[in-house]
Design an enzyme around this catalytic site. Structure first.
Site, PDB file in Angstrom:
ATOM      1  N   CYS A 125       0.836  -1.204   0.000  1.00  0.00           N
ATOM      2  CA  CYS A 125       0.000   0.000   0.000  1.00  0.00           C
ATOM      3  C   CYS A 125       0.873   1.258   0.000  1.00  0.00           C
ATOM      4  O   CYS A 125       2.064   1.221  -0.353  1.00  0.00           O
ATOM      5  CB  CYS A 125      -0.984   0.013   1.163  1.00  0.00           C
ATOM      6  SG  CYS A 125      -2.330   1.206   0.919  1.00  0.00           S
ATOM      7  N   ASP A 196      -3.722   1.375  10.031  1.00  0.00           N
ATOM      8  CA  ASP A 196      -4.913   2.232  10.136  1.00  0.00           C
ATOM      9  C   ASP A 196      -5.441   2.228  11.565  1.00  0.00           C
ATOM     10  O   ASP A 196      -5.962   3.236  12.043  1.00  0.00           O
ATOM     11  CB  ASP A 196      -5.992   1.762   9.159  1.00  0.00           C
ATOM     12  CG  ASP A 196      -5.557   2.054   7.727  1.00  0.00           C
ATOM     13  OD1 ASP A 196      -4.801   1.247   7.155  1.00  0.00           O
ATOM     14  OD2 ASP A 196      -5.933   3.126   7.216  1.00  0.00           O
TER      15      ASP A 196
HETATM   16  P1  RI2 Z   1      -0.290   6.527   6.713  1.00  0.00           P
HETATM   17  C1  RI2 Z   1      -3.918   3.609   4.295  1.00  0.00           C
HETATM   18  O1  RI2 Z   1      -5.286   3.400   4.074  1.00  0.00           O
HETATM   19  C2  RI2 Z   1      -3.131   2.336   4.147  1.00  0.00           C
HETATM   20  O2  RI2 Z   1      -3.777   1.204   4.728  1.00  0.00           O
HETATM   21  C3  RI2 Z   1      -1.889   2.722   4.897  1.00  0.00           C
HETATM   22  O3  RI2 Z   1      -1.065   1.618   5.235  1.00  0.00           O
HETATM   23  C4  RI2 Z   1      -2.506   3.386   6.111  1.00  0.00           C
HETATM   24  O4  RI2 Z   1      -3.635   4.126   5.600  1.00  0.00           O
HETATM   25  C5  RI2 Z   1      -1.614   4.272   6.890  1.00  0.00           C
HETATM   26  O5  RI2 Z   1      -1.191   5.364   6.096  1.00  0.00           O
HETATM   27  P2  RI2 Z   1      -6.052   4.015   2.763  1.00  0.00           P
HETATM   28  O6  RI2 Z   1      -6.395   5.445   3.130  1.00  0.00           O
HETATM   29  O7  RI2 Z   1      -1.074   7.175   7.812  1.00  0.00           O
HETATM   30  O8  RI2 Z   1      -5.173   3.887   1.569  1.00  0.00           O
HETATM   31  O9  RI2 Z   1       0.961   5.865   7.242  1.00  0.00           O
HETATM   32  O10 RI2 Z   1      -7.290   3.163   2.659  1.00  0.00           O
HETATM   33  O11 RI2 Z   1      -0.029   7.441   5.543  1.00  0.00           O
END
Ligand code: RI2
Length: 304
Positions: A125, A196
């Protein structure tokens, strides 16, 4: 733009994932609430703005945690005479946002120390927290390679590749199903992922596919490292509450309307698969999540 319009706009951007990433959604929601406060909203208006933002995405607990903390600050400030209360609340929320934004640099500082010359790293991701760790290691002169899972269905891995290329990191895109093969054949030493939500027992919720990567890492003898700000720890999980795993539109997966699609956006990685958790307060074993929660969210238990 009126302040409520800004709140609705922010909520819509979070829902559509134009604004995404667990830390960023908390920061942007907090900024929207700050502008509501600056416009002189009453406490009830602040609560109603909070409600619009809180449910924009259901899984990342960073969002309700930030909102609840701002409401707590408002209650505390509200014990003062109105003009003092407003100025106090603006100062408190501004410094909370600054602190939130600053946590990522602290984690970059701590997490980058775990990266050694010659490391081969895999990530899944797009976690800004993880990419900031990797970028810091690069700035420190470390030589390492990264493999980034493309992360179906939203392809956040493409953002990771772009971020890391901009930081000068040697990064290669792989399809999600190549994660285990890559670990075995490209000598992967460490997996770095974001989070998350972190449960009180140390289990980690992150982007769908993370638990498969963790299983593969365990089998391949690869270290599995989670980088997360403490705002993503779930106080409700101390009372046994389990966050909802968001299910998104089938159109994210396919444009074939006649077929059935199951599209969960997150999964849970059991703590047994996690070697360490890097927070802004230091590196902890996943089992220490409970202690972090007790300290970090003392205000929510009426203990500050
Ligand atoms: P940071 C994201 O969720 C991903 O799951 C990623 O690992 C997590 O949030 C943390 O992201 P999505 O918004 O706070 O892509 O480290 O569904 O940037």
């Amino acid at each position: 733009m009126t302040e409520m319009k800004l709140v609705e706009d922010t909520a819509a951007k979070i829902m559509s994932m134009e604004v995404r990433g667990a830390l960023r959604i908390a920061v942007e929601a907090s900024k929207a609430l700050l502008s509501v406060i600056e416009q002189g909203a009453t406490f009830d208006e602040l609560v109603s703005a909070s409600d619009k933002l809180r449910d924009a995405r259901p899984t990342a607990v960073s969002l309700p945690n930030a909102i609840n903390y701002i409401l707590h600050l408002a209650e505390e400030a509200g014990k003062n005479e109105p003009t003092v209360a407003k100025a106090m609340l603006i100062a408190d929320v501004t410094s909370f946002i600054k602190e939130l934004e600053g946590t990522i640099d602290k984690i970059a500082e701590i997490g980058s120390r775990l990266i050694e010359n010659g490391d081969v790293i895999l990530t899944h991701c797009n976690s800004k927290t993880v990419t900031s760790v990797l970028a810091k290691a690069k700035r420190d002169g470390k030589q390492f390679k990264v493999y980034a899972c493309e992360t179906r269905p939203r392809y956040q891995g493409h953002i990771t590749v772009k971020d890391l290329m901009e930081a000068g990191v040697d990064v290669t895109l792989i399809v999600d199903s190549a994660a285990y093969y890559t670990m075995l054949h490209k000598d992967v030493k460490k997996v770095f992922v974001g989070a998350d939500t972190v449960y009180a027992n140390g289990d980690i919720i992150n982007k769908i596919g993370t638990s498969q990567v963790a299983l593969a890492a365990k089998t391949a003898g690869v270290e599995f490292i989670v980088c997360t700000e403490s705002i993503k720890f779930s106080p409700a999980s101390m009372m046994g509450e389990v966050p909802e795993i968001e299910e998104r539109e089938s159109s994210e997966v396919t444009d074939m309307k006649e077929i059935k699609v199951f599209n969960p956006a997150f999964d849970v990685t059991p703590k047994e698969y996690v070697h360490m958790v890097v927070t802004e307060h230091g590196i902890i074993p996943p089992e220490a999540a409970y202690s972090v929660l007790k300290e970090r969210f003392a205000w929510s238990f009426g203990e500050d």
